[in-house]
Motif scaffolding. Structure first.
Motif, PDB file in Angstrom:
ATOM      1  N   VAL A 572       9.385  46.369 -62.966  1.00 51.68           N
ATOM      2  CA  VAL A 572      10.777  45.915 -62.840  1.00 51.68           C
ATOM      3  C   VAL A 572      11.431  46.524 -61.612  1.00 51.68           C
ATOM      4  O   VAL A 572      12.124  45.838 -60.843  1.00 51.68           O
ATOM      5  N   VAL A 573      11.216  47.814 -61.410  1.00 53.13           N
ATOM      6  CA  VAL A 573      11.791  48.485 -60.245  1.00 53.13           C
ATOM      7  C   VAL A 573      11.230  47.895 -58.961  1.00 53.13           C
ATOM      8  O   VAL A 573      11.970  47.627 -57.996  1.00 53.13           O
ATOM      9  N   ALA A 574       9.925  47.650 -58.924  1.00 55.74           N
ATOM     10  CA  ALA A 574       9.307  47.084 -57.725  1.00 55.74           C
ATOM     11  C   ALA A 574       9.844  45.680 -57.448  1.00 55.74           C
ATOM     12  O   ALA A 574      10.116  45.312 -56.285  1.00 55.74           O
ATOM     13  N   PHE A 575      10.014  44.852 -58.501  1.00 57.80           N
ATOM     14  CA  PHE A 575      10.559  43.503 -58.322  1.00 57.80           C
ATOM     15  C   PHE A 575      11.989  43.555 -57.799  1.00 57.80           C
ATOM     16  O   PHE A 575      12.373  42.775 -56.909  1.00 57.80           O
ATOM     17  N   ALA A 576      12.797  44.458 -58.317  1.00 62.55           N
ATOM     18  CA  ALA A 576      14.187  44.589 -57.870  1.00 62.55           C
ATOM     19  C   ALA A 576      14.255  44.972 -56.402  1.00 62.55           C
ATOM     20  O   ALA A 576      15.078  44.446 -55.640  1.00 62.55           O
ATOM     21  N   VAL A 577      13.384  45.885 -55.992  1.00 60.83           N
ATOM     22  CA  VAL A 577      13.355  46.280 -54.580  1.00 60.83           C
ATOM     23  C   VAL A 577      12.979  45.097 -53.708  1.00 60.83           C
ATOM     24  O   VAL A 577      13.556  44.864 -52.634  1.00 60.83           O
ATOM     25  N   CYS A 581      15.302  43.304 -50.684  1.00 60.52           N
ATOM     26  CA  CYS A 581      14.802  43.130 -49.317  1.00 60.52           C
ATOM     27  C   CYS A 581      14.900  41.668 -48.875  1.00 60.52           C
ATOM     28  O   CYS A 581      15.253  41.368 -47.720  1.00 60.52           O
ATOM     29  N   LEU A 582      14.598  40.714 -49.768  1.00 59.31           N
ATOM     30  CA  LEU A 582      14.670  39.295 -49.434  1.00 59.31           C
ATOM     31  C   LEU A 582      16.101  38.877 -49.128  1.00 59.31           C
ATOM     32  O   LEU A 582      16.360  38.164 -48.143  1.00 59.31           O
ATOM     33  N   VAL A 583      17.046  39.303 -49.945  1.00 59.12           N
ATOM     34  CA  VAL A 583      18.455  38.962 -49.718  1.00 59.12           C
ATOM     35  C   VAL A 583      18.941  39.514 -48.394  1.00 59.12           C
ATOM     36  O   VAL A 583      19.639  38.836 -47.623  1.00 59.12           O
ATOM     37  N   LEU A 584      18.597  40.734 -48.076  1.00 54.51           N
ATOM     38  CA  LEU A 584      19.013  41.334 -46.805  1.00 54.51           C
ATOM     39  C   LEU A 584      18.422  40.571 -45.622  1.00 54.51           C
ATOM     40  O   LEU A 584      19.097  40.351 -44.608  1.00 54.51           O
ATOM     41  N   SER A 585      17.186  40.137 -45.743  1.00 56.77           N
ATOM     42  CA  SER A 585      16.559  39.387 -44.653  1.00 56.77           C
ATOM     43  C   SER A 585      17.254  38.048 -44.429  1.00 56.77           C
ATOM     44  O   SER A 585      17.512  37.638 -43.288  1.00 56.77           O
ATOM     45  N   LEU A 586      17.579  37.310 -45.480  1.00 58.92           N
ATOM     46  CA  LEU A 586      18.275  36.036 -45.354  1.00 58.92           C
ATOM     47  C   LEU A 586      19.645  36.209 -44.722  1.00 58.92           C
ATOM     48  O   LEU A 586      20.067  35.412 -43.875  1.00 58.92           O
ATOM     49  N   ASN A 587      20.362  37.241 -45.093  1.00 57.54           N
ATOM     50  CA  ASN A 587      21.685  37.498 -44.508  1.00 57.54           C
ATOM     51  C   ASN A 587      21.597  37.770 -43.023  1.00 57.54           C
ATOM     52  O   ASN A 587      22.426  37.313 -42.229  1.00 57.54           O
ATOM     53  N   LEU A 588      20.595  38.511 -42.629  1.00 58.13           N
ATOM     54  CA  LEU A 588      20.426  38.811 -41.205  1.00 58.13           C
ATOM     55  C   LEU A 588      20.108  37.546 -40.415  1.00 58.13           C
ATOM     56  O   LEU A 588      20.615  37.337 -39.297  1.00 58.13           O
ATOM     57  N   MET A 589      19.274  36.676 -40.981  1.00 53.71           N
ATOM     58  CA  MET A 589      18.920  35.443 -40.273  1.00 53.71           C
ATOM     59  C   MET A 589      20.115  34.506 -40.178  1.00 53.71           C
ATOM     60  O   MET A 589      20.321  33.850 -39.156  1.00 53.71           O
ATOM     61  N   ARG A 590      20.939  34.416 -41.192  1.00 54.62           N
ATOM     62  CA  ARG A 590      22.137  33.577 -41.149  1.00 54.62           C
ATOM     63  C   ARG A 590      23.120  34.075 -40.102  1.00 54.62           C
ATOM     64  O   ARG A 590      23.762  33.304 -39.386  1.00 54.62           O
ATOM     65  N   ARG A 591      23.229  35.364 -39.989  1.00 55.95           N
ATOM     66  CA  ARG A 591      24.154  35.918 -39.001  1.00 55.95           C
ATOM     67  C   ARG A 591      23.689  35.607 -37.588  1.00 55.95           C
ATOM     68  O   ARG A 591      24.497  35.282 -36.712  1.00 55.95           O
ATOM     69  N   ALA A 592      22.371  35.693 -37.376  1.00 55.64           N
ATOM     70  CA  ALA A 592      21.846  35.364 -36.044  1.00 55.64           C
ATOM     71  C   ALA A 592      22.103  33.901 -35.710  1.00 55.64           C
ATOM     72  O   ALA A 592      22.445  33.539 -34.578  1.00 55.64           O
ATOM     73  N   ASN A 593      22.011  32.980 -36.652  1.00 49.73           N
ATOM     74  CA  ASN A 593      22.258  31.557 -36.454  1.00 49.73           C
ATOM     75  C   ASN A 593      23.724  31.292 -36.143  1.00 49.73           C
ATOM     76  O   ASN A 593      24.063  30.461 -35.291  1.00 49.73           O
ATOM     77  N   ALA A 594      24.631  31.999 -36.780  1.00 50.17           N
ATOM     78  CA  ALA A 594      26.066  31.839 -36.519  1.00 50.17           C
ATOM     79  C   ALA A 594      26.420  32.284 -35.116  1.00 50.17           C
ATOM     80  O   ALA A 594      27.246  31.677 -34.435  1.00 50.17           O
TER      81      ALA A 594
END
Length: 652
Positions: A572-577, A581-594
Motif C-alpha cells: 500500500v505504501v509503495a502504491f501510494a508513493v 510521483c505520477l501526479v507530480l509528473s503530469l502537473n509538471l508536463m501541463r505547466r510546460a505546455n502552458a
C-alpha cells in the motif's frame, strides 16, 4: 544501595530449608557466611566484587582469594536456592580476570587499599594465602616494588594465576545457572553477556591450547592435544599416586639441579590433607616458576617433517599431560555452548549466534569429544590420563609428538562421564569398576563411597568434590541407582550415620565437619578440621536440593498473519508513493505546455531564425552559444504533453 540489599538477602539462604536436616542447615549457614565482597572507590554496583570465600577459619584469612572451582559450584547452588542475582555477580567477578585473548585463570586475587588508613582489604601480595599459592608466586607485575606500589592505589586490583588456566566448566555452570533461575529478561541478558565472553574463552582453548592437534579419530593417535601443564590446572588432589609417575621427570630434574625455591612453605599448606611431601611439592613449585618465567604462551605447535606429518609439542617446561577430567569438562562445555546459542536464538535475542557460528561450535564439540574418546583403554576398560613424553634438545627446549598412558587407578578417571556418552557400553564398563571389591581397578571399597584411589588397599581419602562429579555423571548417563548411592554415601559419612537406606539425615551428628576430605576407614575429617569449606557446603546443598527441569520457553515467532499484514502494508505504501510521483509528473508536463502557448512572439522568431547564431566579434556581446541559446520553443516542444496534443489534432 544494591550492594546492601544483596547481602541483606542472605537470610533467605541460611534460614530456609527444604529437607529440614541439620546437614542442610549447616551447609546453608556456611555458604551464606562465605559470601564476601571487595569494595571499590565508586558507588557503582558494577565496581563491587562479590565472591565466595573458599573456607571459613579462625586461624587463617583467605579474603580476596577466588577459586574458580569453588565459585562456579557455589554460583550454581545459589541459583537453585533462588539467588541467581548473586550467581551472576560471582561470575562477573570471575570474568574480570579474563585476558584479552580469552584466557581464564584458575585463581583470582582481589586487593583494595585505603590510602587514608594505609590498610587493605582482600588478598595480600605474598607467596601463600592459606593453602593457596599467592599472587606473588605468579609474578603478576614486573617487580615486587611495583606490585606493592600498585596495591597502595585506591582502585581495586585484580591479580590472577596468569600462567595457570582454569578447568573449563564455565559454560556448563552458566547454562545451568540460567536453567535454575527464574529465567527473567535480566537472566536472559546475563546469559547473553557471558555467552560473548565464553566465545572468547573457547576460541582461546581451540585455537591456542589445542590448535593443529589430531582429533583422535586416527587409529594411530599419539600426539598430545588437550595438554595441562601444571597440576593446578586439574582437579586431581596433590596426594594422588598419579603425580608420583606424572612428575617423575620433573622431580629428577629438581634433584639433579639441586633446585631450591627459596620459599618457606607455610604450616597451612603442610597440614592440608593432600600435601604430597617435599619432593613432589618442590616439583610443583619448580613447574610454577618455569611457566611464570616463560609466560602462559610458551608452548607452541609447529610442523616438522621429521615427525611423519604429526605436529610437535614444544615447551620450555618439562611437563605436559592429557587429563581425563579437563578433556571431559571441555567436551561438555562445547556441547553446552551449542545449547546457549540455541536458547538465545529461540529468545530472538540481539546477540544470538549466526548459522556459521553455530556450525563452528558444533565442529568444536565433535572435536573435543573425539579427543576424550581417544583416551579410552579398551583392554583395561577405563579412561586414563596420558603423559607427554618430552625430550630436551641442545637449546633447552622440550619436544614430543607421543604420549604414554598413566594407568593410575584413581576415581578421577570417572570424570569422563560428566556428559551423556554416545557409547553407552563405555558407561556400563566403567560402572562395573564401582561395584567390584577386588582388583587394581576396583572402587567398591569400605563402607562408604567413593575412595579416590582404587584397589581397595589400605585407606584412601573420600573427597566430596569427587563424589559429586562422579554421582552427577552417573545420573546423567542413566545409572540412577549407582549415582544416588555415591551421593547418599557421602551425606551419610558426613552425618556419622550407617550407609544404608534406613539412615535418616535428620539424625545427623551434632559435630558436622565440612572439610575437603574424609578418611575412608575412620570416617574422620582429614587436614585441619577447624576449616569449613564453602566448596563442600555447595556440594552438599546441590545434592540435597533437587534441580528444576532443565527447560526454557521460546519467544513466540512472528505469526503468518502478521507477516501477510506487513507485506500488504508495504505494498500500500509503495502504491501510494507511485501515485504521488505520477501526479507530480503530469502537473509538471501541463505547466510546460502552458508556458509554450503563452509566448507566440518567441515561437515566430524561432520559426524564422536558426537555433543559434554565431555572435559578432564584439567584446561586449553576450555569448549566446551553448545551452543559454536554446529557445523556450525547443524546450516546450520536447514536452510529452505537446506530442500528445499534436497527435490528437492529427487524428481529428
Amino acid at each position: 544501595m544494591r550492594m546492601t540489599s544483596l547481602l541483606q538477602d542472605n537470610n533467605s539462604i541460611s534460614n530456609a530449608s527444604i529437607t529440614g536436616t541439620p546437614l542442610e542447615s549447616k551447609a546453608r549457614s556456611i555458604l551464606a557466611s562465605s559470601i564476601h565482597y571487595i569494595p571499590s572507590t565508586t558507588s557503582s554496583s558494577s565496581s563491587i566484587f562479590y565472591y565466595p570465600r573458599a573456607y571459613n577459619s579462625n586461624s587463617t584469612d583467605v579474603d580476596g582469594v577466588v577459586d574458580s572451582t569453588t565459585l562456579l559450584l557455589a554460583a550454581r547452588t545459589l541459583s537453585k536456592l533462588g539467588r541467581s542475582d548473586l550467581s551472576w555477580e560471582f561470575l562477573r567477578t570471575l570474568f574480570r580476570a579474563q585476558s584479552s585473548n580469552g584466557f581464564l585463570p584458575k585463581l583470582v586475587y582481589l586487593n583494595h587499599t585505603n590510602n587514608d588508613k594505609q590498610e587493605f582489604e582482600g588478598a595480600a601480595w605474598s607467596d601463600f594465602i592459606g593453602i593457596y599459592p599467592g599472587p606473588k608466586l605468579f609474578g603478576d607485575t614486573s617487580s615486587e616494588e611495583g606490585a606493592i606500589q600498585q596495591s597502595l592505589d585506591t582502585e581495586t586490583k585484580v591479580w590472577s594465576s596468569n600462567s595457570i588456566m582454569a578447568t573449563p566448566h564455565h559454560a556448563t555452570s552458566i547454562l545451568e545457572i540460567f536453567y535454575l533461575s527464574n529465567q527473567t529478561s535480566e537472566d536472559v541478558n546475563n546469559l547473553s553477556i557471558f555467552y560473548t565472553k565464553l566465545q572468547k574463552w573457547h576460541t582461546f582453548m581451540h585455537q591456542q591450547v589445542i590448535s593443529d592437534c589430531s582429533d583422535g579419530r586416527d587409529a594411530n593417535y599419539t600426539f598430545p592435544c588437550i595438554v595441562v601443564r601444571h597440576p593446578l590446572e586439574t582437579e586431581i588432589d596433590m596426594a594422588s599416586p598419579l603425580w608420583e609417575s606424572a612428575l617423575m621427570n620433573v622431580t629428577k630434574i629438581v634433584k639433579e639441579k639441586k633446585w631450591n625455591s627459596g620459599i618457606s612453605i607455610p604450616k597451612e599448606v603442610k597440614d592440608s590433607f593432600d600435601y604430597p611431601g617435599n619432593d613432589i611439592y618442590n616439583s610443583y613449585l619448580y613447574l610454577l616458576q618455569c611457566l611464570n618465567n616463560e609466560g602462559n604462551n610458551n608452548a607452541t605447535s609447529q610442523n616438522n617433517a621429521n615427525y611423519t606429518n604429526h605436529d610437535v609439542f614444544y615447551s620450555r617446561c618439562p611437563f605436559g599431560m592429557l587429563d581425563v577430567g579437563f578433556s571431559a569438562a571441555l567436551a561438555k562445555a562445547d556441547t553446552d555452548m551449542l545449547m546457549i546459542g540455541q536458547i538465545l536464538s529461540d529468545k530472538n535475542h540481539l546477540t544470538r549466534p549466526t548459522m556459521d557460528e553455530m556450525a563452528s561450535t558444533k565442529t568444536r564439540s565433535n572435536r573435543s569429544l573425539d579427543m576424550l574418546l581417544a583416551m579410552w583403554d579398551e583392554e583395561k576398560q577405563s579412561f586414563f590420563n596420558r603423559l607427554v613424553t618430552l625430550t630436551e634438545n641442545e637449546y633447552g627446549w622440550y619436544s614430543s609428538n607421543t604420549t604414554i598412558s598413566l594407568e593410575a587407578s584413581i576415581a578421577y578417571n570417572f570424570f569422563s562421564m560428566i556428559d551423556p556418552m554416545l557409547n553407552s557400553s563405555l558407561v556400563a564398563k566403567m560402572s562395573m569398576q564401582l561395584l567390584e571389591r577386588s582388583g587394581k581397578l576396583s572402587f567398591n571399597c569400605g563402607d562408604y563411597p567413593l575412595w579416590s584411589v582404587g584397589g581397595c588397599q589400605g585407606s584412601s581419602p573420600i573427597i566430596p568434590l569427587v563424589n559429586y562429579r562422579v554421582s552427577t555423571g552417573l545420573i546423567r548417563n542413566g545409572e540412577l541407582g549407582l549415582g544416588d548411592y555415591t551421593s547418599n554415601g557421602l551425606l551419610n559419612l558426613m552425618c556419622g550415620l550407617p550407609n544404608s537406606d534406613e539412615s535418616n539425615l535428620k539424625n545427623c551428628s551434632k559435630d558436622l565437619f565440612f572439610v575437603n576430605a574424609f578418611n575412608a576407614t575412620s570416617g574422620l575429617p582429614m587436614g585441619n578440621n577447624i576449616v569449613q569449606s564453602s566448596l563442600t557446603a555447595a556440594v552438599v546443598l546441590d545434592i540435597l536440593v533437587p534441580d528444576k527441569e532443565f527447560a526454557y520457553e521460546s519467544e513466540p515467532p512472528i505469526s503468518s498473519s502478521s507477516v501477510i499484514f506487513l507485506i500488504a502494508a508495504e505494498l500500500v505504501v509503495a502504491f501510494a508513493v507511485g501515485v504521488v510521483c505520477l501526479v507530480l509528473s503530469l502537473n509538471l508536463m501541463r505547466r510546460a505546455n502552458a508556458d509554450e502557448e503563452g509566448d507566440e512572439f518567441v515561437q515566430l522568431v524561432n520559426e524564422q531564425q536558426p537555433l543559434y547564431e554565431e555572435p559578432e566579434d564584439d567584446g561586449d556581446a553576450v555569448n549566446t552559444s551553448g545551452i543559454g541559446a536554446w529557445s523556450l520553443e525547443l524546450i516546450s516542444s520536447m514536452s510529452p504533453m505537446k506530442w500528445f496534443s499534436r497527435g490528437s489534432s492529427n487524428n481529428s
